[in-house]
Design an enzyme around this catalytic site. Structure first.
Site, PDB file in Angstrom:
ATOM      1  N   ASP A  23       0.816  -1.219   0.000  1.00 31.83           N
ATOM      2  CA  ASP A  23       0.000   0.000   0.000  1.00 31.83           C
ATOM      3  C   ASP A  23       0.853   1.274   0.000  1.00 31.83           C
ATOM      4  OD1 ASP A  23       0.996  -0.280   2.495  1.00 31.83           O
ATOM      5  OD2 ASP A  23      -0.875   0.116   3.560  1.00 31.83           O
ATOM      6  N   HIS A  26      24.599   3.242 -18.164  1.00 30.79           N
ATOM      7  CA  HIS A  26      23.478   3.554 -17.264  1.00 30.79           C
ATOM      8  C   HIS A  26      23.654   2.945 -15.878  1.00 30.79           C
ATOM      9  CE1 HIS A  26      20.671   4.661 -20.836  1.00 30.79           C
ATOM     10  NE2 HIS A  26      21.468   5.649 -20.482  1.00 30.79           N
ATOM     11  N   ASP A  83      26.841  11.353 -13.103  1.00 30.17           N
ATOM     12  CA  ASP A  83      25.846  11.930 -14.016  1.00 30.17           C
ATOM     13  C   ASP A  83      24.589  12.079 -13.178  1.00 30.17           C
ATOM     14  OD1 ASP A  83      23.912  12.463 -15.922  1.00 30.17           O
ATOM     15  OD2 ASP A  83      24.630  10.973 -17.359  1.00 30.17           O
ATOM     16  N   ASP A 104      20.826  18.267 -15.802  1.00 30.78           N
ATOM     17  CA  ASP A 104      21.510  17.043 -16.227  1.00 30.78           C
ATOM     18  C   ASP A 104      22.990  17.364 -16.406  1.00 30.78           C
ATOM     19  OD1 ASP A 104      22.241  14.643 -17.312  1.00 30.78           O
ATOM     20  OD2 ASP A 104      20.937  14.755 -19.056  1.00 30.78           O
ATOM     21  N   HIS A 111      27.240   6.808 -27.822  1.00 28.32           N
ATOM     22  CA  HIS A 111      25.964   7.504 -27.632  1.00 28.32           C
ATOM     23  C   HIS A 111      25.981   8.842 -28.349  1.00 28.32           C
ATOM     24  CE1 HIS A 111      27.699  10.180 -24.554  1.00 28.32           C
ATOM     25  NE2 HIS A 111      28.237   9.109 -23.988  1.00 28.32           N
ATOM     26  N   HIS A 125      20.754  15.708 -26.044  1.00 33.51           N
ATOM     27  CA  HIS A 125      19.306  15.463 -26.128  1.00 33.51           C
ATOM     28  C   HIS A 125      18.608  16.705 -25.617  1.00 33.51           C
ATOM     29  CE1 HIS A 125      19.383  14.813 -21.737  1.00 33.51           C
ATOM     30  NE2 HIS A 125      20.440  14.036 -21.937  1.00 33.51           N
ATOM     31  N   HIS A 184      15.027  13.807 -20.696  1.00 35.92           N
ATOM     32  CA  HIS A 184      15.079  13.579 -22.144  1.00 35.92           C
ATOM     33  C   HIS A 184      13.784  14.183 -22.666  1.00 35.92           C
ATOM     34  CE1 HIS A 184      17.867   9.852 -21.499  1.00 35.92           C
ATOM     35  NE2 HIS A 184      18.479  10.996 -21.282  1.00 35.92           N
ATOM     36  N   GLU A 234      27.198  16.455 -24.310  1.00 34.18           N
ATOM     37  CA  GLU A 234      27.797  15.452 -23.439  1.00 34.18           C
ATOM     38  C   GLU A 234      28.605  14.379 -24.158  1.00 34.18           C
ATOM     39  OE1 GLU A 234      24.968  12.637 -21.749  1.00 34.18           O
ATOM     40  OE2 GLU A 234      23.305  13.791 -22.542  1.00 34.18           O
ATOM     41  N   TYR A 290      34.803   5.787 -23.537  1.00 31.79           N
ATOM     42  CA  TYR A 290      34.691   4.639 -22.620  1.00 31.79           C
ATOM     43  C   TYR A 290      35.577   3.532 -23.157  1.00 31.79           C
ATOM     44  CZ  TYR A 290      30.626   7.566 -22.022  1.00 31.79           C
ATOM     45  OH  TYR A 290      29.814   8.672 -21.874  1.00 31.79           O
ATOM     46  N   ARG A 342      32.861  11.166 -19.203  1.00 34.59           N
ATOM     47  CA  ARG A 342      31.834  11.938 -19.911  1.00 34.59           C
ATOM     48  C   ARG A 342      31.798  13.315 -19.273  1.00 34.59           C
ATOM     49  NH1 ARG A 342      28.150   8.582 -19.739  1.00 34.59           N
ATOM     50  NH2 ARG A 342      26.853   9.159 -17.964  1.00 34.59           N
ATOM     51  N   GLU A 378      29.293  16.657 -19.329  1.00 30.53           N
ATOM     52  CA  GLU A 378      27.977  17.068 -19.795  1.00 30.53           C
ATOM     53  C   GLU A 378      27.542  18.388 -19.179  1.00 30.53           C
ATOM     54  OE1 GLU A 378      24.716  14.530 -18.502  1.00 30.53           O
ATOM     55  OE2 GLU A 378      23.520  15.212 -20.204  1.00 30.53           O
TER      56      GLU A 378
HETATM   57 MN   LIG Z   1      22.110  13.698 -20.462  1.00 30.73          MN
END
Ligand SMILES: [Mn+2]
Length: 460
Positions: A35, A242, A259, A270, A353, A357, A364, A407, A411, A428, A430
């Site tokens: 619940d 991710h 990130d 972001d 990637h 975005h 996104h 970004e 890798y 990365r 960004e």
């Molecule tokens: Mn991003």
């Protein structure tokens, strides 16, 4: 505050066409377990038009500009448990809608609101079960055709209109985005400093320690949620795109990739920064870091009104491709030039990637990446790696007020022929950019990005 939402409703109404009517529900509440519910988050389209964040609400907007809101009725018993409700009576003045009713009357009233209209707009494939409900409401209208009612003959996807509106942010939105970005920037600095401080003190650092710093700063500054699950990736975990903050140890000599961004008043931020856990880059780390930073600088320099969305990615990839050859990540005897690397998409081994975005209410964010009104497809080709048929359509032309992330990353998973000093390094960088007439405004630069400045910050 009300007026900005009323303005947006008027702008939308003007696009519905004569005889058009739009239905925009908010998001449902969702159970997490037994619940206990997930923290409630309104639907972005609905909030964009109302500024109203209670659940169980729905907006019906006519082409003539009349707006009808359905919302939770006042209910002392429920309000004692769940918190105060605005209620339909107060909603008219508070939200500036034409009329408001209890959400319990939705099914009873909706058919009449659709009668004698020509086209029903609602967001397609966004709200589970909505299309079926619209069908049921239209079925009731059809039942009254013999009494003279006319049933709308067309259904249209409201996302098409709202996505275009949301793609270009207004001043009200950009002000919130700037504040969200500033909070996230502070949170990143906090995490960097904590990492160095704990390691200097000889303490064991885990990814969740740094995640805790982010969350602390987000909430301390009034942000309601994270805009997405924070990625806090130590060492080789940075090569998992991710990866979520977990319990892996953060070790001196390794990099940490964070990130993370907060959501403030319905708007996302972001940011990604990659930093040495103990505050000092090693030689190979610094070499790759400076390459990614150079590629980000090229992408930033390309971001301005009139450029195409894909130009930004292409600028980043050009720098990365050349760097991969120069550093021996890719074999010069196989690829003679950066152009070869780009055409064969060989860079994909280390950069898989896109460079950006749209960002806004959703991290996104909505909005087509294809320029509307330009004929397409202009060409097709087989992807050299996947064999997938890629249909080229003219990429979106950037306009002032569009907000995109920038970004690039690199890798390096261990593989034959890949120089060992670079193994397991994931980087990365960004930032969030508001497109302007002459360039872009980076709203996330409250946190340093130059390697020297990151080291200086982590020394203090
Ligand atoms: Mn991003």
């Amino acid at each position: 505050m009300t007026c900005v939402y009323a303005q947006r409703r008027a702008l939308l109404a003007a696009q519905l066409g004569a005889g058009g009517v739009a239905i925009i529900p908010t998001a449902p509440e969702r159970a997490r377990n037994r619940d206990t519910g997930y923290l409630y988050r309104h639907d972005s389209y609905f909030y964009y038009l109302t500024g109203f964040s209670e659940p169980n609400a729905c907006l019906v907007l006519g082409a003539d500009g009349t707006s009808v809101l359905f919302c939770q009725p006042k209910d002392l018993e429920r309000e004692i448990w769940d918190g105060i409700r605005l209620g339909p009576e107060a909603a008219v003045a508070e939200l500036g809608v034409s009329q408001a009713y209890s959400c319990t009357e939705l099914d009873a009233r909706l058919p009449r609101l659709l009668e004698n209209r020509e086209r029903v707009w609602f967001p397609f494939a966004t709200h589970e079960g909505l299309a079926a409900r619209v069908e049921a409401w239209l079925g009731q209208v059809k039942g009254r055709v013999r009494f003279g009612a006319q049933c709308p003959a067309e259904q249209a996807d409201l996302c098409a209109l709202l996505d275009e509106m949301r793609l270009v942010k207004d001043a009200h939105e950009i002000a919130i985005l700037r504040r969200a970005a500033a909070i996230s920037a502070r949170a990143h600095m906090r995490a960097m400093q904590r990492s160095a401080r704990m390691l200097r003190a000889g303490q064991e650092v885990r990814e969740y320690h740094l995640d805790a710093e982010l969350l602390h700063e987000f909430r301390q500054q009034g942000s309601q949620y994270v805009a997405y699950g924070s990625i806090v990736a130590a060492g080789a975990n940075a090569c998992v795109l991710h990866y979520q903050a977990d319990k892996a140890p953060v070790r001196a000599g390794e990099l940490v990739l964070i990130d993370a961004g907060c959501e403030l008043d319905g708007y996302a931020s972001d940011i990604t920064r990659t930093f040495p856990a103990d505050g000092r880059f090693t030689g190979p780390q610094r070499t790759l870091y400076d390459l990614v930073l150079a590629s980000q600088k090229a992408a930033v320099a390309t971001t301005r009104a009139g450029a195409r969305f894909d130009d930004v990615h292409d600028a980043a990839v050009a720098v990365l491709a050349q760097g991969m050859l120069d550093l021996g990540l890719l074999d010069r005897s196989k690829y003679g030039s950066a152009q070869d690397v780009i055409e064969s998409r060989a860079y994909f081994q280390f950069y898989m990637h896109r460079t950006g975005h749209w960002m806004g209410m959703d991290v996104h964010d909505c909005g087509s990446y294809v320029e509307p009104g330009e004929p397409g497809p202009d060409s097709e080709r087989r992807d050299p790696l996947s064999g997938e048929l890629i249909i080229h359509r003219p990429s979106r032309i950037l306009r002032p007020g569009m907000v995109t992330t920038i970004e690039p990353g690199i890798y390096v998973r261990p593989a034959p022929g890949v120089p060992e000093p670079f193994h397991n390094i994931g980087i990365r960088i960004e930032d969030d950019a508001v497109v302007t007439e002459t360039g872009c405004e980076l709203i996330t630069r409250g946190v340093p990005v130059e390697a020297d400045e990151i080291e200086a910050l982590m020394r203090d």
